[in-house]
Structure formats: C-alpha cells, structure tokens
Write an enzyme that holds these catalytic residues in place. Structure first.
Site: not given
Length: 379
Positions: A171, A254, A257
């Site tokens: 992350d 992200h 993701h």
C-alpha cells in the site's frame, strides 16, 4: 487552489503502547465503544481492559462482522448510542478501523484507532471505504476530521502474520507514484487542495523507507521481534504513507485496486497486494524509465509482493475479463482521472496486460528474490 495538509491529532507508536489506550481514550471521554475484529479482541481485550481500569474509564466491546457496509455502520452506531458511549475506538485491521471512524462520525463522537496489523495506511485518514456484503468496493466517504488518536503497538504488529506487514508495504509503495502523478496534473488531494511540499516529501520518504528497511522488517516480523527496521517500516506503512496519500492525492494505483475488487477471485488477496501490482500497472501507463520499474520489481520480489495477475488470484487474463476491471477503474468519477494525461478503459487494459508480462518475465529471470538498488541508485 490552496495547499492543504491534514493529519491525525495525536500519533503514538511503540512496543507496549496498547496499555496506554485507556489513558488516551480518557482524554476524550469516560465510556468507550470498542469495535474490534474477533481475533483482534481475543488477543488484546485483557490488555485494553487493564489499561482502562488504570485510567478509571469504562469500555464496552462489540465484534466487527467483517465488511464495512452501510448496514454494519448502522448496527454499530445503534450499539454505541444504546450504551451511551462518548468515544469510539477501533481495534484491528483496515475495515474494522474504517467502520469505527464511520460510527464515530454518525454518532458525533471522537475517534481513536488502534491497528493490530500494519497492512495499510487507512488508520490515519479522514476517509473510510464502503463495500458490499460480498466485498466489492462501492465508494469512499470523506470525514470532516482525522482520528483524534492513532495508537500503534509495534509488539502487537510484530506478532501478527508477516503477510499483513508486507501488504502494508504494498500500500505504501503506491504513495509516492500517485502523489507524483497528482502533483504533475495539479489534481486535488483528498481535502480538496493542492499538495504541500511537506506531503510530497513524506510520500517520497515512505517509499525510501520501505525499500531500504522492508526486507529487514519482514525478517523481524517473521520472528515476532521489534527492531528499529520494523519500527521504521510500521511508521512508513501507517503514518508517513497515510499523510502522504491523503494530502498529496490518489491516482491510477488505487483506482485499479478498486477495479480488481469486482473480480471475485482477486478478493482473496490483501488490499496492499492488489495495490502493489496496480502500482506496476500505473508505471506502465506512465511509461516510467526501466530503471524505476526494475527497482520496484526487485523490491516486490524481495519482500514477496505480487508482480503478476496470477499472484493476486486473477488467472483468467482474457480481454473480456480484464476489461470489466479496467472499465470500473476508469469510470467517469474515478480517481484514475487524476493522472496527468487522458485515460480510457482500453489504455488501462493494455497497461494491465503489459505489467503482467513484465512481471512474469522478471520473475522468470530473477526467481522470487532480487537484489534491489536503493532509491538513490546505489546497489
């Protein structure tokens, strides 16, 4: 556009810090509603109760059911109100902490978070993600303020499965690359402003720390011990990356993701594992220099982060299957459009396939371990 930086009001980190949770909560209220995952509460409840006793405060415990859904937030909020609590505490992983922050907001109470794993930078943020009951990402919700207290017991982190610490590095890996993309595109950060120089430097620092100390921290965690390397990586995963992403902005990593969460087989991987592979996809989209890509690939292989689709559970690499994720990632309201160039689903699909091919080739060449250069280019 103003430059804005936001951060938690108070951050505490160290071995044994959980024993101070009661004292920290007592600064904000006298009766805490403690939300925790089942395993997290099994392992920490006695320590928490002892600390609350010393502080002369009261704690009511409630088990989190696994997904941060609208229904779960309402259920927990009703419990906090019924028990007349005046502070909300989250103990556990990212979705537990997100739920606690959401409950604190809907109840108008201060929020304290105590992560038991360092698997993401969610603990420090004024943000929570809503998922469906099946674990599909639905939307992010902004909060008017960050948690009042973030308390991290590194002795607890060191005893947690090492996979979570490594996922947190995944992350944190994206933070610098997304911050850099947002800075180049003048995209707004999460509080709606431009990044400050401080936030950009913190985003870069999180990357430098995990690359330099990540492998040593991983080894320490495998042995359940707290070392300086572990302390630095935990801080990078939670605090430094947390401020860096929130006050600099999110972009393709992200967004990708979120796209992968619509593929059922990818949901068995951790958030940070999907983000790590998505960072490689973003780098392919940007046509980053081979040296930069190899640095990231080498780091991922050394600590065990995914560099291929199969490693996040996606074995069906057909265009139809991957385009579903690409279309979700590039939907009109997505943070994907914080990139400094126009993005469409076709570009995202091609970058996914390209990143997977590069990752496969690198693994074939290097195996599952790679000597990695440091961010300054030295070996």
């Amino acid at each position: 556009m103003n430059r804005i930086l936001i951060a938690p009001a108070r951050y505490i980190q160290g071995p044994g810090a959980l024993g101070d949770l009661g004292a920290e909560a007592a600064r904000l209220g006298r009766k805490a509603f403690v939300i925790g995952g089942r395993r997290a509460l099994d392992e920490t409840r006695a320590t928490i109760e002892e600390g609350f006793g010393r502080a002369g405060a009261e704690a009511v415990f409630e088990t989190f059911r696994g997904e941060c859904t609208v229904g779960e937030i309402h259920r927990l909020g009703a419990g906090a109100r019924a028990d007349a609590c005046d502070v909300v505490i989250g103990v556990g992983g990212g979705k537990t902490l997100d739920s606690a922050k959401a409950v604190a907001e809907v109840c108008g109470l201060p929020a304290v978070v105590a992560p038991t794993i360092a698997a993401s930078d969610a603990p420090c943020s004024a943000l929570y993600d809503i998922y469906s009951e099946d674990g599909v990402f639905e939307r992010s919700c902004e909060l008017p303020r960050n948690p009042q207290v973030v308390l991290v017991d590194t002795a607890v982190i060191a005893k947690a499965p090492t996979r979570f610490l490594v996922a947190g590095m995944g992350d944190a890996l994206s933070t610098w690359f997304e911050a850099d993309a947002c800075d180049r595109s003048s995209a707004a950060n999460l509080p709606g402003g431009r990044s400050t120089a401080s936030a950009l430097h913190l985003a870069r620092l999180s990357y430098e720390i995990i690359v330099e100390h990540g492998a040593a921290a991983q080894l320490a965690c495998e042995r359940g011990i707290v070392t300086e390397a572990l302390e630095q990586v935990v801080e990078a995963n939670i605090l430094i990356s947390g401020i860096g992403f929130e006050s600099s902005g999110l972009a393709a990593s992200h967004a990708l993701h979120d796209g992968f969460t619509i593929l059922p087989e990818a949901r068995g991987s951790c958030h940070g594992e999907r983000v790590a592979f998505s960072t490689l996809v973003q780098m392919v989209m940007e046509n980053r220099a081979a040296r930069e890509i190899e640095e990231v690939l080498g780091f991922c292989l050394r600590v065990g982060l995914p560099v291929t689709l199969a490693q996040i559970g996606v074995v069906d690499a057909s265009e139809e299957h991957l385009m579903a994720a690409a279309m979700f990632a590039a939907r009109p309201d997505s943070i994907m459009h914080n990139m400094p160039f126009p993005v469409d689903p076709g570009m995202v699909y091609r970058a996914i396939v390209g990143a997977d091919a590069i990752g496969r080739a690198y693994r074939q060449r290097c195996g599952d371990w790679a000597d990695i250069p440091t961010p300054d280019g030295s070996a």
